[in-house]
Design an enzyme around this catalytic site. Structure first.
Site, short mmCIF file in Angstrom:
data_model
loop_
_atom_site.label_atom_id
_atom_site.label_comp_id
_atom_site.label_asym_id
_atom_site.label_seq_id
_atom_site.Cartn_x
_atom_site.Cartn_y
_atom_site.Cartn_z
N TYR A 1 0.96 -1.32 -0.35
CA TYR A 1 0.01 0.03 0.05
C TYR A 1 0.44 1.66 0.18
O TYR A 1 0.71 2.20 -0.13
CB TYR A 1 -1.10 -0.22 0.84
CG TYR A 1 -1.69 -0.62 1.61
CD1 TYR A 1 -3.16 -1.15 -0.01
CD2 TYR A 1 -1.69 -2.51 1.93
CE1 TYR A 1 -4.18 -2.01 0.33
CE2 TYR A 1 -2.98 -3.67 1.45
CZ TYR A 1 -3.67 -2.75 0.37
OH TYR A 1 -5.26 -4.31 0.15
N PHE B 1 -10.48 -4.66 10.31
CA PHE B 1 -11.76 -3.79 9.84
C PHE B 1 -10.93 -4.30 7.92
O PHE B 1 -10.11 -4.35 7.54
CB PHE B 1 -12.22 -2.76 9.93
CG PHE B 1 -11.44 -1.32 9.23
CD1 PHE B 1 -10.94 -1.14 8.24
CD2 PHE B 1 -10.39 -1.01 10.38
CE1 PHE B 1 -9.93 0.11 7.94
CE2 PHE B 1 -9.28 0.54 10.10
CZ PHE B 1 -9.25 0.76 8.96
#
Length: 424
Positions: A128, A424
């Site tokens: 990322y 999450f």
């Protein structure tokens, strides 16, 4: 491999949800069979326009989902975030630029909505950074050797006048949201928990066919205030008529150190429990030093956790609190040159902090840059966890003026480290 123009990336609607769910499970190496229970769980998380799929013909080969989130920056302040989750690319379609296309589409929409940052929990570290994300918080986990910890074996409850009670899932759904909101206000890096979070984590919403109900315990202070909650499970292992059971903590939240101490002592006092696995905790958690012998808490994991991608540098830097005295007492400023290849947040900014600890950020300044850094490095610094001096030593930020990295640390670092209690 060059990108395939015939890979169609589109928002998934109800008709495509089953195929999207199959691709999601494939990407996470779970059974590709889609059950009605799993499909219904994903339907509950579905938000029109924010669940993307990459389709090769009729087959979904990559998934991506985002949802609205509030990220705490400390001092009771939050910023709106674009939370990224459920990112997969099937093994047959790797290295074709599919994730790059999905990420670019989602971040552009987040910028247009006015989200200040994007957030995610990275399963793999190298992925990322190329999209402008930087690791903004860390997490740690410990395993407590209960017999070695040195706690009083006669402990029968908190000595501060509080009490601990076992409760059921319905109580947790009632008491948990307000307690978590109290914690989030004081904990930089904490993210919001909506009603669905409490439903998933108490078994109302289930992704599988089975659900093993955990134990829940609540700590109430002497005046009856709910200051702590814990969810935990336990195994049942004996050897030579001696118990060797482990309490495995799913999550523990506490708004005060007293509540935190009491809940850990409670877990270590349960009959037959000889080990406690803490689950994900803050990197500077108080836990080891609650024990008479801190070495009884063995560090089993320490790693990056919440990754942040800045989309609006001005709002991000102005939202968080600062220590005006630590920054020099008379108010200090720093000119940052932020590099962002994607074009969302690049530019030259002047950050100024008043003696009262209020930050103001001016974009497009003509003053000479004092510190040059990529947007991902600014993300790592923003909540206060990383050191600009350390990043400079690593060659990841560049001082244009001697001492600028130390000034950045004085402005940005926090007394307690940021922490995100959630995945999450």
């Amino acid at each position: 491999m060059t990108p395939r123009a015939d890979i169609d990336i589109r928002a998934v609607n109800e008709d495509g949800l089953r195929e999207w769910t199959r691709a999601l499970q494939t990407g996470f190496l779970r059974s590709p069979e889609v059950t009605d229970v799993g499909l219904e769980a994903n339907r509950g998380a579905f938000r029109p326009g924010r669940s993307l799929g990459a389709f090769d013909g009729e087959r979904c080969v990559a998934t991506f989902r985002s949802f609205p989130q509030e990220l705490s920056v400390g001092g009771g302040a939050t910023v709106p975030a674009d939370a990224v989750s459920n990112v997969t690319v099937s093994p047959t379609h790797r290295r074709r630029g599919i994730l790059t296309r999905m990420m670019a589409r989602d971040l552009a929409a987040a910028k247009e909505r006015g989200d200040v940052v994007a957030t995610l929990i990275a399963a793999e570290y190298p992925i990322y950074g190329r999209y402008g994300f930087g690791p903004a918080t860390s997490t740690s986990a410990w395993t407590i050797d209960v017999p070695r910890a040195g706690l009083d074996p006669r402990w029968a409850g908190p000595a501060d006048g509080g009490r601990i009670d076992l409760v059921d899932a319905a109580d947790v759904r009632k008491l948990g949201p307000e307690l978590h909101a109290r914690l989030a206000r004081q904990q930089p890096g904490a993210v919001s928990r909506d009603e669905r979070w409490w439903q998933v984590n108490t078994g109302v919403v289930r992704y599988g066919e089975s659900w093993d109900e955990p134990f829940y315990a609540v700590y109430r202070s002497a005046d009856g205030e709910v200051d702590g909650l814990v969810s935990y499970e336990a195994d049942d292992k004996w050897d030579a008529k001696q118990p060797h059971d482990t309490a495995d903590v799913n999550w523990l939240i506490a708004a005060t150190p007293g509540a935190e101490r009491a809940l850990w002592q409670y877990l270590c006092s349960i009959d037959w429990i000889t080990k406690v696995k803490t689950g994900w905790r803050a990197p500077d958690d108080l836990l080891p030093f609650f024990l008479p012998d801190p070495r009884a808490a063995r560090l089993t994991t320490h790693a990056d956790w919440l990754w942040v991608r800045l989309l609006d540098v001005v709002r991000a830097l102005e939202a968080r609190p600062y220590d005006g005295h630590a920054a020099g007492g008379g108010g200090r400023g720093l000119v940052l040159e932020v590099v962002d290849e994607a074009g969302f947040a690049g530019g030259r900014y002047r950050l100024e902090v008043s003696p009262e600890g209020v930050g103001s950020c001016t974009p497009g300044v003509r003053d000479a840059a004092e510190l040059t850094l990529d947007v991902r490095e600014l993300a790592a610094l923003w909540l206060g966890d990383e050191s600009a001096v350390r990043l400079a030593a690593l060659g990841r930020v560049r001082e244009e003026r001697a001492g600028a990295a130390r000034m950045a640390d004085a402005l940005l670092r926090t007394s307690r480290r940021p922490w995100c209690p959630d995945i999450f």
